[in-house]
Each structure stands twice: as structure tokens, then as C-alpha cells.
Design a protein around this motif. Structure first.
Motif, PDB file in Angstrom:
ATOM      1  N   VAL A 130       2.037  -7.390  11.737  1.00 54.31           N
ATOM      2  CA  VAL A 130       1.694  -7.112  10.336  1.00 54.31           C
ATOM      3  C   VAL A 130       1.083  -5.725  10.173  1.00 54.31           C
ATOM      4  N   ASP A 131       1.509  -5.046   9.137  1.00 59.38           N
ATOM      5  CA  ASP A 131       0.975  -3.732   8.759  1.00 59.38           C
ATOM      6  C   ASP A 131       1.310  -3.565   7.280  1.00 59.38           C
ATOM      7  N   PRO A 132       0.349  -3.187   6.438  1.00 60.85           N
ATOM      8  CA  PRO A 132       0.686  -3.095   5.008  1.00 60.85           C
ATOM      9  C   PRO A 132       1.785  -2.075   4.712  1.00 60.85           C
ATOM     10  N   MET A 133       1.897  -1.001   5.523  1.00 61.55           N
ATOM     11  CA  MET A 133       2.782   0.103   5.151  1.00 61.55           C
ATOM     12  C   MET A 133       3.863   0.359   6.198  1.00 61.55           C
ATOM     13  N   ASP A 185       9.854   0.512  -2.064  1.00 57.82           N
ATOM     14  CA  ASP A 185       9.588   1.642  -2.950  1.00 57.82           C
ATOM     15  C   ASP A 185      10.741   2.636  -2.959  1.00 57.82           C
ATOM     16  N   GLU A 186      10.476   3.768  -3.645  1.00 61.62           N
ATOM     17  CA  GLU A 186      11.534   4.753  -3.908  1.00 61.62           C
ATOM     18  C   GLU A 186      11.867   5.637  -2.729  1.00 61.62           C
ATOM     19  N   LYS A 187      10.813   6.221  -2.119  1.00 61.99           N
ATOM     20  CA  LYS A 187      11.060   7.256  -1.093  1.00 61.99           C
ATOM     21  C   LYS A 187       9.754   7.653  -0.406  1.00 61.99           C
ATOM     22  N   GLY A 192       5.038  12.411   4.170  1.00 62.02           N
ATOM     23  CA  GLY A 192       5.306  11.118   4.805  1.00 62.02           C
ATOM     24  C   GLY A 192       4.609   9.964   4.125  1.00 62.02           C
ATOM     25  N   TYR A 193       4.105  10.171   2.896  1.00 66.23           N
ATOM     26  CA  TYR A 193       3.493   9.060   2.142  1.00 66.23           C
ATOM     27  C   TYR A 193       4.536   8.382   1.263  1.00 66.23           C
ATOM     28  N   ILE A 194       4.351   7.071   1.090  1.00 73.33           N
ATOM     29  CA  ILE A 194       5.304   6.304   0.296  1.00 73.33           C
ATOM     30  C   ILE A 194       5.065   6.571  -1.193  1.00 73.33           C
TER      31      ILE A 194
END
Ligand SMILES: O=P(O)(O)OC[C@H]1O[C@H](OP(=O)(O)OP(=O)(O)O)[C@H](O)[C@@H]1O
Ligand SMILES: O=c1cc[nH]c(=O)[nH]1
Ligand SMILES: [Mg+2]
Length: 209
Positions: A130-133, A185-187, A192-194
Motif C-alpha cells: 500500500v502507498d497512497p501515490m 488522474d490526468e498526468k 513528477g507530481y501527480i
């Protein structure tokens, strides 16, 4: 190829909407991440196998179902993955917990390993990483490789927000791993952030920025 499940449950979508807001503070962010992990765990365990056994109720004998198959383990990727552990354990209290420490180098965006402690019998368990991102995918791909190198064969990966780039990289690197995504999400942006994302999950969970 294993499956990828993008969550469509309204409660999950609503709560993800709240953690995205920049005004959501540390306390609420932490509580919501835990609740989202619990709800996602509920959805992600729909396909666990059951067997039928006979028991005695206070009234008579009865056939009931129980979970069969492999025992479970939860492996958060430090730090941010820690925020999902309580929610997972609310659903599967008997799961063992391993820890993999990785941080993403801010310049190269490559994962740097600093810790790994797993349950002794991890290889025989079904493991939820598990990892949120899931951004570039570097950290989660590396964490799953670390587990495979230790003999773990049954691995599922759960994240709250994924970028398409990271999801594709993960599907290509580990085609045998089922992936559960709260929102796609989009990109990625140039750092390197979502996008739109929620910023740095670890900092928001622990209040470090
Ligand atoms: O898919 P990637 O491009 O590898 O990015 C995602 C990773 O980045 C974040 O961790 P971070 O490095 O910020 O560490 P932290 O959890 O200690 O804040 C996040 O929790 C993931 O582990
Ligand atoms: O958007 C992102 C990307 C990586 N790690 C985070 O915490 N957030
Ligand atoms: Mg972080």
C-alpha cells in the motif's frame, strides 16, 4: 495479465475529493486516508476464496463460510503508506505487517531504499502493498521487486491516486500483480507530481510541511 480496478464507490470518490483540497489539515487528512484504505480494502478483497465448514450455533448445526487460502500481509511503503495501515487492519485484523522504506530522490525521481522488515512467513502470504501515490511508479515497482526477490508470489498493490504514467509502468513491470486505484488522474507535472493529485502525501499525513 492481472486486473486493474479503478474504484467507483461513491464514498471513496467523495473522501478522495476531500483529501485533494489544499485546506484539508493534517488531522482530517490522516483520518480520511485511513477510511479510504478501509473502503478500498473492502472492495479489493471481494474475490477472496471461501470454503464451507460446519459449526454449532446455540440452536443447531449450521454450514457457514470462512476465508480459505493464503493468510494476508500488509506492506506499506514508508512513509506515506503507513497512513493506510490502520484502515487495512480494520478490515483484516489478523494480517501481519511488513515495512519497506523508500523515498523518491527529488532530482532523479528514482527510489532510494532505506529499510525492509517483513514477516518471516511473508513468502507464503498474500501481500497487499500500500502507498497512497503511484506517480512515476518507480517506488512501487521497486518495492514489489524487493518482495519478489524474497520469494513472495501473491502480490496486490493498492494506491489512492495514480498517474497514467505510473499505472502503465507498473502494469508493464509487474503484469502478475492486481492493482487497485482509488482515482486515476490526468498526468505528471515536470517535477513528477501527480496532476491534479493532492501534493506530497507523506508531508500531508505527518504534517512535515
Ligand atoms: O511513483 P513514484 O514516482 O515513485 O512516487 C510515489 C512515491 O512518492 C511518495 O513518497 P516520497 O518519496 O515522497 O516519500 P515519503 O512517503 O517519505 O514522503 C509516495 O508516497 C510514493 O512512495
Ligand atoms: O504527487 C505526488 C507524487 C509523488 N509523491 C507524492 O506524495 N505526491
Ligand atoms: Mg513524500
Amino acid at each position: 495479465m492481472a486486473k486493474t480496478m479503478i474504484m467507483d464507490h461513491p464514498m471513496i470518490q467523495h473522501k478522495i475529493g476531500v483529501i485533494r483540497r489544499k485546506e484539508t489539515g493534517t488531522k482530517d487528512f490522516r483520518i480520511l486516508v485511513s477510511e479510504i484504505a478501509m473502503l478500498m480494502c473492502y472492495e479489493a478483497t471481494r474475490d477472496l476464496e471461501l470454503s464451507e465448514i460446519e459449526i454449532d450455533t446455540p440452536i443447531c448445526k449450521a454450514k457457514v463460510k470462512e476465508l480459505k487460502g493464503k493468510k494476508l500481509a500488509v506492506v506499506p511503503i514508508l512513509r506515506a503508506g503507513l497512513g493506510m495501515v490502520d484502515g487495512m487492519l480494520t478490515m483484516i485484523p489478523a494480517a501481519k505487517v511488513g515495512h519497506i522504506g523508500l523515498y523518491r530522490d527529488p532530482e532523479t525521481l528514482k527510489p532510494v531504499e532505506y529499510y525492509c522488515k517483513l514477516p518471516e512467513d511473508c513468502a507464503s502470504r498474500e501481500v497487499f502493498v500500500v502507498d497512497p501515490m503511484l506517480a512515476t511508479g518507480g517506488s512501487s515497482i521497486a518495492a514489489i521487486q524487493m518482495l519478489k526477490d524474497k520469494g513472495v508470489k501473491n502480490i496486490r498493490f493498492m494506491c489512492i491516486i495514480a498517474a497514467p504514467e505510473g499505472l502503465k509502468a507498473m502494469q508493464e513491470a509487474h503484469p502478475d500483480v492486481d492493482i487497485y486505484v482509488g482515482a486515476l488522474d490526468e498526468k505528471l507535472n515536470e517535477h513528477g507530481y501527480i496532476v491534479p493529485g493532492l501534493g506530497d502525501a507523506g508531508d500531508r499525513i505527518f504534517g512535515t510541511k
